[in-house]
Design a protein around this motif. Structure first.
Motif, PDB file in Angstrom:
ATOM      1  N   LEU A   1      -9.942   0.410   3.349  1.00 43.94           N
ATOM      2  CA  LEU A   1      -9.442   0.285   4.582  1.00 43.94           C
ATOM      3  C   LEU A   1      -8.971   0.934   5.790  1.00 43.94           C
ATOM      4  O   LEU A   1      -9.275   0.664   6.743  1.00 43.94           O
ATOM      5  CB  LEU A   1      -8.287  -0.588   3.635  1.00 43.94           C
ATOM      6  CG  LEU A   1      -7.999  -1.656   2.977  1.00 43.94           C
ATOM      7  CD1 LEU A   1      -6.959  -2.207   2.085  1.00 43.94           C
ATOM      8  CD2 LEU A   1      -9.423  -2.759   3.336  1.00 43.94           C
TER       9      LEU A   1
ATOM     10  N   ASN B   1       7.204   4.245  -2.279  1.00 41.29           N
ATOM     11  CA  ASN B   1       8.733   5.139  -1.998  1.00 41.29           C
ATOM     12  C   ASN B   1       8.833   6.141  -1.795  1.00 41.29           C
ATOM     13  O   ASN B   1       9.209   7.643  -2.201  1.00 41.29           O
ATOM     14  CB  ASN B   1       8.941   5.254  -3.423  1.00 41.29           C
ATOM     15  CG  ASN B   1       9.149   4.017  -4.208  1.00 41.29           C
ATOM     16  OD1 ASN B   1       9.440   2.673  -3.602  1.00 41.29           O
ATOM     17  ND2 ASN B   1       9.330   3.708  -5.771  1.00 41.29           N
TER      18      ASN B   1
ATOM     19  N   GLY C   1       1.112  -1.284   2.979  1.00 49.22           N
ATOM     20  CA  GLY C   1       1.955  -1.824   2.573  1.00 49.22           C
ATOM     21  C   GLY C   1       3.010  -0.744   3.182  1.00 49.22           C
ATOM     22  O   GLY C   1       3.183  -0.128   4.148  1.00 49.22           O
TER      23      GLY C   1
ATOM     24  N   SER D   1       5.173   1.317   2.396  1.00 48.50           N
ATOM     25  CA  SER D   1       5.367   2.518   2.875  1.00 48.50           C
ATOM     26  C   SER D   1       4.789   3.392   4.142  1.00 48.50           C
ATOM     27  O   SER D   1       5.388   3.861   4.545  1.00 48.50           O
ATOM     28  CB  SER D   1       4.783   3.425   1.333  1.00 48.50           C
ATOM     29  OG  SER D   1       5.449   2.575   0.527  1.00 48.50           O
TER      30      SER D   1
ATOM     31  N   THR E   1      -0.999  -4.179   4.710  1.00 46.20           N
ATOM     32  CA  THR E   1      -2.646  -4.457   3.617  1.00 46.20           C
ATOM     33  C   THR E   1      -1.532  -5.336   2.615  1.00 46.20           C
ATOM     34  O   THR E   1      -2.404  -5.234   1.039  1.00 46.20           O
ATOM     35  CB  THR E   1      -3.316  -2.710   3.193  1.00 46.20           C
ATOM     36  OG1 THR E   1      -2.607  -2.406   3.003  1.00 46.20           O
ATOM     37  CG2 THR E   1      -4.028  -2.327   4.500  1.00 46.20           C
TER      38      THR E   1
ATOM     39  N   LEU F   1      -8.223  -8.128   5.322  1.00 45.81           N
ATOM     40  CA  LEU F   1      -7.370  -6.831   4.253  1.00 45.81           C
ATOM     41  C   LEU F   1      -6.479  -6.790   2.795  1.00 45.81           C
ATOM     42  O   LEU F   1      -6.183  -5.092   2.647  1.00 45.81           O
ATOM     43  CB  LEU F   1      -6.314  -5.834   5.324  1.00 45.81           C
ATOM     44  CG  LEU F   1      -7.145  -6.001   7.504  1.00 45.81           C
ATOM     45  CD1 LEU F   1      -6.178  -5.217   7.661  1.00 45.81           C
ATOM     46  CD2 LEU F   1      -8.273  -4.860   7.003  1.00 45.81           C
TER      47      LEU F   1
ATOM     48  N   ASP G   1       8.304  -9.782  -3.373  1.00 39.12           N
ATOM     49  CA  ASP G   1       8.883  -8.787  -2.447  1.00 39.12           C
ATOM     50  C   ASP G   1       9.426  -9.930  -1.155  1.00 39.12           C
ATOM     51  O   ASP G   1      10.359  -9.964  -1.156  1.00 39.12           O
ATOM     52  CB  ASP G   1       8.496  -8.020  -2.371  1.00 39.12           C
ATOM     53  CG  ASP G   1       9.801  -6.924  -1.056  1.00 39.12           C
ATOM     54  OD1 ASP G   1      10.820  -6.867  -1.538  1.00 39.12           O
ATOM     55  OD2 ASP G   1       9.123  -5.730  -0.794  1.00 39.12           O
TER      56      ASP G   1
ATOM     57  N   HIS H   1       7.882   0.481  -9.114  1.00 39.68           N
ATOM     58  CA  HIS H   1       7.339  -0.680  -7.586  1.00 39.68           C
ATOM     59  C   HIS H   1       8.521  -1.123  -6.886  1.00 39.68           C
ATOM     60  O   HIS H   1       8.803  -2.033  -7.317  1.00 39.68           O
ATOM     61  CB  HIS H   1       6.235  -1.374  -7.508  1.00 39.68           C
ATOM     62  CG  HIS H   1       5.655  -1.954  -6.370  1.00 39.68           C
ATOM     63  ND1 HIS H   1       6.205  -3.224  -6.356  1.00 39.68           N
ATOM     64  CD2 HIS H   1       4.474  -1.361  -5.647  1.00 39.68           C
ATOM     65  CE1 HIS H   1       4.970  -2.748  -4.882  1.00 39.68           C
ATOM     66  NE2 HIS H   1       5.007  -2.727  -4.353  1.00 39.68           N
TER      67      HIS H   1
HETATM   68  N1  NAD Z   1      11.155  -1.977   5.907  1.00 45.68           N
HETATM   69  C1  NAD Z   1      11.577  -2.502   5.772  1.00 45.68           C
HETATM   70  O1  NAD Z   1      12.639  -3.694   5.375  1.00 45.68           O
HETATM   71  C2  NAD Z   1      11.278  -3.192   3.536  1.00 45.68           C
HETATM   72  C3  NAD Z   1      11.385  -3.766   3.326  1.00 45.68           C
HETATM   73  C4  NAD Z   1      10.979  -3.933   1.459  1.00 45.68           C
HETATM   74  C5  NAD Z   1      10.222  -3.336   0.990  1.00 45.68           C
HETATM   75  N2  NAD Z   1      10.629  -1.905   2.176  1.00 45.68           N
HETATM   76  C6  NAD Z   1       9.708  -0.907   1.137  1.00 45.68           C
HETATM   77  O2  NAD Z   1       8.439  -0.421   1.551  1.00 45.68           O
HETATM   78  C7  NAD Z   1       7.751  -0.233   0.419  1.00 45.68           C
HETATM   79  C8  NAD Z   1       7.182  -0.882  -0.448  1.00 45.68           C
HETATM   80  O3  NAD Z   1       5.730  -1.229  -0.468  1.00 45.68           O
HETATM   81  P1  NAD Z   1       4.760  -1.876  -0.390  1.00 45.68           P
HETATM   82  O4  NAD Z   1       4.993  -3.219  -1.578  1.00 45.68           O
HETATM   83  O5  NAD Z   1       3.907  -2.773   0.423  1.00 45.68           O
HETATM   84  O6  NAD Z   1       3.776  -0.781  -1.375  1.00 45.68           O
HETATM   85  P2  NAD Z   1       3.563   0.839  -0.944  1.00 45.68           P
HETATM   86  O7  NAD Z   1       3.036   0.493   0.251  1.00 45.68           O
HETATM   87  O8  NAD Z   1       4.207   1.394  -1.621  1.00 45.68           O
HETATM   88  O9  NAD Z   1       2.161   0.060  -1.148  1.00 45.68           O
HETATM   89  C9  NAD Z   1       1.784   0.176  -3.037  1.00 45.68           C
HETATM   90  C10 NAD Z   1       0.006   0.645  -3.588  1.00 45.68           C
HETATM   91  O10 NAD Z   1      -0.562   0.001  -3.179  1.00 45.68           O
HETATM   92  C11 NAD Z   1      -1.498   0.115  -2.806  1.00 45.68           C
HETATM   93  N3  NAD Z   1      -2.121  -0.824  -1.339  1.00 45.68           N
HETATM   94  C12 NAD Z   1      -2.081  -1.324  -0.863  1.00 45.68           C
HETATM   95  N4  NAD Z   1      -2.855  -2.358   0.072  1.00 45.68           N
HETATM   96  C13 NAD Z   1      -4.264  -1.906  -0.806  1.00 45.68           C
HETATM   97  C14 NAD Z   1      -4.881  -2.942  -0.717  1.00 45.68           C
HETATM   98  N5  NAD Z   1      -4.999  -3.468   0.331  1.00 45.68           N
HETATM   99  N6  NAD Z   1      -5.619  -2.770  -1.989  1.00 45.68           N
HETATM  100  C15 NAD Z   1      -5.636  -2.053  -2.455  1.00 45.68           C
HETATM  101  N7  NAD Z   1      -4.144  -0.951  -2.689  1.00 45.68           N
HETATM  102  C16 NAD Z   1      -3.498  -0.931  -1.505  1.00 45.68           C
HETATM  103  C17 NAD Z   1      -1.332   1.817  -1.571  1.00 45.68           C
HETATM  104  O11 NAD Z   1      -1.871   2.585  -1.576  1.00 45.68           O
HETATM  105  C18 NAD Z   1      -0.551   1.840  -3.441  1.00 45.68           C
HETATM  106  O12 NAD Z   1      -0.614   2.318  -3.789  1.00 45.68           O
HETATM  107  C19 NAD Z   1       8.783   0.086  -0.506  1.00 45.68           C
HETATM  108  O13 NAD Z   1       9.306   1.718  -0.043  1.00 45.68           O
HETATM  109  C20 NAD Z   1      10.452  -0.181  -0.475  1.00 45.68           C
HETATM  110  O14 NAD Z   1      11.919   0.231  -0.334  1.00 45.68           O
HETATM  111  C21 NAD Z   1      10.782  -1.800   3.174  1.00 45.68           C
END
Ligand code: NAD
Ligand code: FE2
Length: 343
Positions: free
Chosen positions: A46, A70, A96, A98, A141, A182, A197, A278
């Motif tokens: 991506l 994280n 995501g 992160s 994504t 995506l 989530d 996660h």
């Molecule tokens: N800012 C906010 O309001 C808020 C709200 C909730 C959570 N968070 C935070 O967000 C984080 C979690 O985010 P998340 O759940 O999106 O996970 P992430 O961003 O940590 O991604 C998890 C895994 O998925 C993979 N990935 C992402 N998109 C992909 C795709 N399309 N295809 C294949 N693999 C993919 C990434 O490479 C990673 O290894 C935590 O740190 C959490 O504390 C923030």
């Protein structure tokens, strides 16, 4: 009491929305951007794809991938150095929660002294965020965190070792790009965890104390969308319709949780920090037990309004039109069991 309700993010929704963002950016005065992403998003193909779209529109893009799931403060510091070194005008976050959270925190650190714990929302750190921040354009994504429409970044700060919420309206991305193409390759277990989530955001926002009928309506809409679209998105990853609905649900969840979150998120953060679980999975694990605990231990302080809210959520689940407020944990458990992908 005067309350402030804000739903201001510009959202571009639909297949091909990334190209639309690139064209809009190309029409602006700024040429240099840092693309903040992570290795998993690169491996999924991506990041090269989006970098290609941005470059083809005539933009100069430096790619930064050192983001942990994280995320930790060091990710932010490294990214801030890349941003400053590139003399970039803005950040494009791709991934995501992160990478999106790290991009927002980079915007803070590139313009403010550290450490990040200074900005801890719990300590009123938002007052220290003063400068206009570099703009962040967010391209999720995963369909879960809704960070693309949120004003917070969650980073594990070095000196405290805990997940710290940095919150300021200036952190809100300038544009959120919801392009379901995506998310087609997001594996089933991540689709499920991130989908939970999103659901937890809707649920906790709806149950949170406070008067906010707009957030309540968006929260219920979020939960309805998840219940409708998540099973399809898990079972058939390439279902563009289900993927699109999940992206909308995720943005709606985060839009709603400006009203507040609750016990499930409060417990999920330490689980993720200590055990690397996660974020969405932690929420999915905790949701039924936290609700059951509240029903049992807090029954005496359950108002009629709160009972009504539990009942309304329980009745959103398929086949549960007659559910009682006490049925909510069981409804969640049954839905979770039904959609949990086998590994
Ligand atoms: N800012 C906010 O309001 C808020 C709200 C909730 C959570 N968070 C935070 O967000 C984080 C979690 O985010 P998340 O759940 O999106 O996970 P992430 O961003 O940590 O991604 C998890 C895994 O998925 C993979 N990935 C992402 N998109 C992909 C795709 N399309 N295809 C294949 N693999 C993919 C990434 O490479 C990673 O290894 C935590 O740190 C959490 O504390 C923030
Ligand atoms: Fe969350």
């Amino acid at each position: 009491m005067v309350l402030q309700f804000n739903y201001p993010t510009t959202i571009l929704y639909g297949p091909g929305a990334v190209r639309e963002l690139a064209e809009r950016l190309a029409r602006g005065a700024d040429r240099r951007f840092v693309l903040v992403t992570d290795e998993g998003v690169v491996k999924a193909g991506l990041a090269p794809r989006v970098e290609g779209v941005l470059s083809a529109a005539g933009l100069q893009v430096d790619v930064f991938t050192d983001v942990h799931p994280n995320p930790v403060e060091e990710d932010v510091e490294k990214g801030a150095r890349v941003f400053t070194g590139a003399r970039a005008a803005g950040l494009v976050a791709l991934g995501g929660g992160s990478p999106m959270d790290v991009a927002k925190a980079i915007a803070v650190r590139a313009t403010h002294e550290g450490p990040l714990s200074r900005f801890d929302d719990k300590l009123g750190g938002d007052r220290l965020i003063e400068h206009p921040l570099p703009p962040v354009y967010a391209i999720p994504t995963t369909a879960g965190t809704g960070s693309e429409v949120g004003r917070s970044a969650v980073i594990i700060t070095r000196d405290t070792g805990v997940k710290t919420v940095i919150f300021h309206p200036a952190l809100m991305p300038r544009v959120a790009v919801l392009d379901p193409e995506l998310t087609l390759g997001l594996p089933p277990h991540l689709t499920a965890a991130t989908g939970f989530d999103a659901f937890t955001h809707g649920l906790e926002a709806y149950l949170a104390r406070g008067f906010h009928p707009m957030a309540d309506a968006v929260a219920v809409g979020c939960m309805e969308l998840v219940l409708e679209a998540l099973p399809g998105a898990i079972a058939r990853g390439d279902d563009l319709e289900a993927r699109g609905r999940m992206l909308l649900a995720a943005s709606m969840g985060a839009t709603a949780f400006q009203k507040g979150l609750g016990m499930i998120h409060s417990l999920a953060h330490p689980l993720s920090t200590r055990y690397g679980i996660h974020h969405g999975l932690a929420n999915a694990l905790l949701m039924p037990v936290a609700l059951a605990w509240q029903l049992e231990e807090k029954a005496a302080v359950f108002t009629e309004d709160l009972q009504g809210r539990y009942r309304r959520v329980a009745r959103l689940f398929p086949g549960r039109a007659q559910a009682d407020h006490r049925d909510l944990p069981e409804a969640i458990l049954a839905f979770r069991a039904e959609v949990t992908p086998s590994r």
